[in-house]
Design a protein around this motif. Structure first.
Motif, PDB file in Angstrom:
ATOM      1  N   VAL A   1       0.714  -1.231   0.016  1.00  0.00           N
ATOM      2  CA  VAL A   1      -0.003   0.165   0.188  1.00  0.00           C
ATOM      3  C   VAL A   1       0.804   1.162   0.151  1.00  0.00           C
ATOM      4  O   VAL A   1       1.723   1.616   1.061  1.00  0.00           O
ATOM      5  CB  VAL A   1      -0.912   0.127   1.063  1.00  0.00           C
ATOM      6  N   LEU A   2       0.729   2.187  -1.032  1.00  0.00           N
ATOM      7  CA  LEU A   2       1.829   3.045  -1.214  1.00  0.00           C
ATOM      8  C   LEU A   2       1.527   4.298  -0.082  1.00  0.00           C
ATOM      9  O   LEU A   2       2.399   4.596   0.506  1.00  0.00           O
ATOM     10  CB  LEU A   2       1.256   4.005  -2.550  1.00  0.00           C
ATOM     11  N   PRO A   3       0.374   4.532   0.607  1.00  0.00           N
ATOM     12  CA  PRO A   3       0.280   5.369   1.817  1.00  0.00           C
ATOM     13  C   PRO A   3       1.049   4.924   3.004  1.00  0.00           C
ATOM     14  O   PRO A   3       1.827   5.597   3.703  1.00  0.00           O
ATOM     15  CB  PRO A   3      -1.427   5.664   1.740  1.00  0.00           C
ATOM     16  N   VAL A   4       0.783   3.543   3.272  1.00  0.00           N
ATOM     17  CA  VAL A   4       1.472   3.041   4.093  1.00  0.00           C
ATOM     18  C   VAL A   4       3.031   3.107   4.000  1.00  0.00           C
ATOM     19  O   VAL A   4       3.778   3.419   5.054  1.00  0.00           O
ATOM     20  CB  VAL A   4       1.023   1.655   4.463  1.00  0.00           C
ATOM     21  N   GLN A   5       3.503   2.749   2.879  1.00  0.00           N
ATOM     22  CA  GLN A   5       5.206   3.109   2.610  1.00  0.00           C
ATOM     23  C   GLN A   5       5.296   4.340   2.651  1.00  0.00           C
ATOM     24  O   GLN A   5       6.619   4.504   3.443  1.00  0.00           O
ATOM     25  CB  GLN A   5       5.393   2.422   1.280  1.00  0.00           C
ATOM     26  N   LYS A   6       4.783   5.197   2.178  1.00  0.00           N
ATOM     27  CA  LYS A   6       5.299   6.878   2.415  1.00  0.00           C
ATOM     28  C   LYS A   6       5.019   7.227   3.944  1.00  0.00           C
ATOM     29  O   LYS A   6       6.050   7.920   4.238  1.00  0.00           O
ATOM     30  CB  LYS A   6       4.120   7.762   1.694  1.00  0.00           C
ATOM     31  N   ALA A   7       4.201   6.643   4.617  1.00  0.00           N
ATOM     32  CA  ALA A   7       4.082   7.028   6.258  1.00  0.00           C
ATOM     33  C   ALA A   7       5.293   6.490   7.022  1.00  0.00           C
ATOM     34  O   ALA A   7       5.907   6.811   7.829  1.00  0.00           O
ATOM     35  CB  ALA A   7       2.897   6.462   6.760  1.00  0.00           C
ATOM     36  N   ALA A   8       5.677   5.082   6.583  1.00  0.00           N
ATOM     37  CA  ALA A   8       6.730   4.416   7.053  1.00  0.00           C
ATOM     38  C   ALA A   8       8.020   5.234   6.667  1.00  0.00           C
ATOM     39  O   ALA A   8       9.011   5.354   7.414  1.00  0.00           O
ATOM     40  CB  ALA A   8       6.865   3.032   6.662  1.00  0.00           C
ATOM     41  N   ALA A   9       8.305   5.630   5.322  1.00  0.00           N
ATOM     42  CA  ALA A   9       9.402   6.332   5.062  1.00  0.00           C
ATOM     43  C   ALA A   9       9.662   7.444   5.856  1.00  0.00           C
ATOM     44  O   ALA A   9      10.760   7.890   6.121  1.00  0.00           O
ATOM     45  CB  ALA A   9       9.365   6.603   3.307  1.00  0.00           C
ATOM     46  N   ARG A  10       8.584   8.362   5.826  1.00  0.00           N
ATOM     47  CA  ARG A  10       8.705   9.683   6.774  1.00  0.00           C
ATOM     48  C   ARG A  10       9.085   9.331   8.203  1.00  0.00           C
ATOM     49  O   ARG A  10       9.931   9.942   8.816  1.00  0.00           O
ATOM     50  CB  ARG A  10       7.421  10.293   6.527  1.00  0.00           C
TER      51      ARG A  10
END
Length: 790
Positions: free
Chosen positions: A456-465
């Motif tokens: 899931v892209l939003p989950v990946q971005k949240a983890a990255a930040r």
């Protein structure tokens, strides 16, 4: 005139159509009239002349849904109409429509209109023209009318003021509170609670309190319909009557609240199993609503009992509500958990177990409700607890880290990715709560795994930040370098193009959180390497990112990086084969040409950005300095521990040898008393001189520790300055200690090249030779003096 004529004709046609129209058309017309009013398509004078009489005619429609739609439009129109229009067009016809001879629907509409008109006129007009209608409707033969009018008394009281409320509204409420209809009593009770602030202490103690007590008593016996409403308003009621409660009444209401919190969870005596089962099936939803309302009112009840008495009075109730078998109750407790923690303040440590329980709740709805204010809750736990402190944050909530990891894993395995995304975003607060090592070993690598494996892209971005935030506040350089290397190798140079895309997202977060110099040092060149990526989507995303990448450069410091950037753009322009990427490259080139690069010195147009970047860079340097200080502190602590261990072992050896010597030495020895005493005296003098010399040398050792790069020759020169036999002991002790401290200093701050160490050794050897020459010269001078002066 043409406009008025067209509107009049249109109104006549609309009246004919609406007279025979169906429900859907009526609803559409009501919504359209309301939209015209809200959008101010025509003036209010034109609106009232053209549409008001149509609205008034359809307000009493036989269908309740249509009637309510037109009534909503009418109430919105009343807010904008002038007083004279309201009085002639609405209030005067209302006198006849509120009579008993009119239909039930007409009288219900009249009640709601009267509640709206109370705020539009002065008190004397309300007293003369509106209050008689209010009293008449409060005594209507139909309980629906009495209940509807009772709920409008709150609005009427706000319009007529405190005095008229006490003399007119309160007697009506007292009478309605004893009505035979349960819905009327319920309406009277809720109106009383909402008007508590308008009553003085005498009215509260003599009128309101007895009514409330009777409500509470009847709720369990004969009138359970009021129980849900009572549980919802109990917090406001208890705090509103707080000043007039006796200690006995205070305790009684508190016990009543506790009883409501466990309603339906305990089987009462005197009922058989079949009856209990029937009651459970019949009243289960009502009991769940009661406990849910009690959970909603829990913060107000803490204020009622005083936060100091929470553990004694309400903790057991709080425990029961957090462990309630029904999800809505636990959900409500999770929503209000932050309010509870904020009220408890310094006593927040008392509820840390319930925080862990709700984090591990089996329902993700409860977890989602809790994490809404999770950063604030954890901050209170870390700073507000009795055992809190910067060195022992984890001691306040010992099970916090396992609960947080469990919550994240459960959210990851569920299908509710929005909850997982929200949780990862909130976990960015952890550097302010727990130690850097705990984050590194328990959370940081988990974020990297989520970036690489989640779909899931939003989950990946949240983890990255969140990972970038963890990296930002990590206090160990080795760990930071390890994470940076993994980001570059596993994401930036990963086999999957999806990972390389996430690397660009991560770099965007790094540019947001870190200084420009940090990004240029570690990530600038790895980002530019993706200009040769075989996948067009990666190159396309990189082109969108290039303006931000260029904004991190400063000239003339990063001139070589700027040249690399220009070279990569030229290659893209010359070698790019994908049409979409080439179009974006050309567009990006134009944007890059318009950009201005900041210089090392301050400029007005970059002033705010430069200040922010300097603050980030200062914080990064401060983390490095703190890391160095922590290392030195650990080394000093280890050194002092080793010294204390050696001293302790030495004392034990000395004590053992002294005891052994004491056993071997005889009590009296003939013929050798004088020499022995003289030797013992010399030994005692020697010990005293040693202790004195070590005490005198402590300040020197402190200076040596502060300046560890000084050569040991200074120790030699300072010790040789002494004269006499006693100075030999001092010299040996001083030189030994100086060598040891200099070696420690070199271990703490290692030199960057072997040349520096060889130069230091050569200086030491030269100093030793010079000291030897000085010693021989002093001896020759002393011999010459003796020969010249026999």
């Amino acid at each position: 005139m043409d406009l008025w004529r067209r509107l009049s004709i249109w109104n006549l046609e609309l009246l004919e159509v609406l007279h025979v129209a169906g429900v859907e058309m009526q609803l559409t017309a009501a919504v359209s009239f309301l939209t015209i009013l809200q959008e101010e398509s025509v003036s209010i004078h034109t609106y009232s002349h053209s549409f008001l009489h149509i609205i008034l005619q359809n307000v009493e429609h036989r269908d309740s849904g249509v009637s309510n739609a037109w009534l909503e439009t009418l109430l919105a129109v009343i807010e904008t109409l002038p007083k004279e229009t309201i009085r002639h067009e609405i209030l005067n016809p209302l006198v006849s429509k509120a009579q008993l001879s009119q239909t039930l629907q007409s009288r219900l509409v009249s009640c709601k209109i009267l509640g709206k008109l109370a705020n539009k006129f002065e008190a004397h007009i309300i007293k003369r023209e509106i209050l008689p209608l209010v009293k008449s409707l409060c005594q209507d033969v139909e309980y629906e009318v009495r209940s509807c009018m009772c709920r409008q008394l709150e609005h009427i009281a706000q319009g007529i003021g405190t005095e008229l409320t006490k003399n007119v509204v309160l007697p009506e409420l007292v009478e309605l509170a004893r009505d035979e209809g349960s819905s009327v009593r319920l309406a009277a009770f809720e109106t009383l609670v909402n008007l508590l602030e308008m009553f003085d202490a005498d009215d509260r103690s003599q009128t309101v309190l007895p009514l409330v007590k009777s409500f509470c008593e009847k709720s369990f016996k004969a009138d359970e319909s009021i129980l849900v409403s009572l549980s919802f308003h109990l917090g406001k009621l208890c705090n509103g009557l707080y000043g007039i409660f006796t200690p006995e009444q205070h305790l009684r209401f508190l016990e009543f609240y506790k009883k409501l919190c466990t309603l339906g969870l305990q089987q009462e005596n005197g009922h058989n199993d079949n009856q209990i089962q029937f009651q459970t099936l019949e009243q289960e939803k009502k009991y769940i609503s009661v406990r849910k309302n009690c959970a909603y009112n829990f913060p107000a009840m803490i204020v009622f009992v005083d936060p100091k008495n929470f553990h004694l009075e309400l903790y057991s109730t709080f425990f029961c509500l957090c462990h309630d078998p029904e999800v809505p109750v636990r959900y409500t407790m999770a929503v209000g958990f932050y309010e509870v923690a904020k009220i408890l303040n310094s006593g927040v440590y008392a509820i840390h177990k319930e925080l862990v329980t709700l984090l591990q709740d089996e329902s993700l709805e409860v977890l989602d409700a809790l994490i809404g204010h999770l950063p604030e809750i954890l901050e209170l736990m870390a700073t507000g607890g009795e055992n809190s402190g910067s060195e022992s944050k984890l001691l306040t909530v010992p099970d916090l880290i396992p609960a947080l990891t469990t919550a994240e894993q459960r959210a990851a395995t569920s299908l509710k990715w929005r909850t997982h995304e929200k949780l990862l975003q909130k976990y960015a607060c952890l550097p302010h709560i727990i130690s850097s090592d705990q984050i590194y070993y328990r959370f940081l690598h988990r974020m990297l795994t989520i970036i690489m494996t989640n779909n899931v892209l939003p989950v990946q971005k949240a983890a990255a930040r969140t990972l970038c935030v963890y990296l930002r506040y990590n206090r160990k350089q080795e760990q930071r370098h390890e994470v940076i290397q993994k980001l570059i190798e596993q994401l930036g140079q990963g086999k999957s193009y999806w990972n390389r895309l996430r690397f660009l997202d991560t770099c965007e977060f790094i540019m947001e959180l870190f200084s420009k110099s940090f990004f240029c040092k570690y990530f600038f060149l790895p980002v530019l390497e993706l200009t040769h990526d075989p996948v067009a989507n990666v190159r396309m995303k990189l082109c969108y990112l290039l303006p931000k990448v260029k904004s991190t450069l400063k000239v003339p410091t990063d001139k070589h990086l700027l040249q690399q950037l220009e070279l990569c753009i030229r290659k893209l322009l010359c070698q790019e084969k994908d049409k979409d990427v080439l179009t974006i490259v050309k567009r990006t080139v134009l944007e890059l040409d318009r950009m201005e690069i900041s210089v090392d010195a301050f400029q007005k147009r970059f002033y705010e950005n430069d200040l922010l970047d300097q603050e980030k860079e200062r914080e990064e340097h401060l983390l490095l300095e703190m890391e160095q200080l922590e290392k030195e502190k650990q080394q000093n602590e280890g050194r002092s521990a080793n010294i204390s261990d050696k001293m302790f072992k030495k004392k034990r050896r000395d004590s053992k040898t002294s005891s052994a010597l004491a056993k071997n030495i005889p009590l009296s020895v003939s013929g050798s008393s004088t020499p022995s005493t003289s030797k013992e005296g010399k030994k005692s003098k020697l010990v005293r001189s040693q202790s004195f010399s070590t005490q005198a040398l402590h300040p020197k050792y402190g200076n040596i520790d502060k300046c560890p790069n000084k050569s040991s020759a200074t120790g030699y020169s300072s010790s040789i300055s002494g004269v006499g036999k006693g100075s030999i002991l001092q010299f040996s002790d001083d030189s030994f200690r100086t060598r040891s401290t200099s070696n420690i200093g070199n271990a703490a701050f290692p030199s960057s090249s072997p040349l520096a160490t060889s130069s230091r050794n050569s200086v030491n050897s030269v100093d030793q030779k010079n000291n030897g020459n000085k010693d021989s010269q002093s001896r020759k001078m002393s011999l010459k003096n003796r020969k010249s002066n026999p």
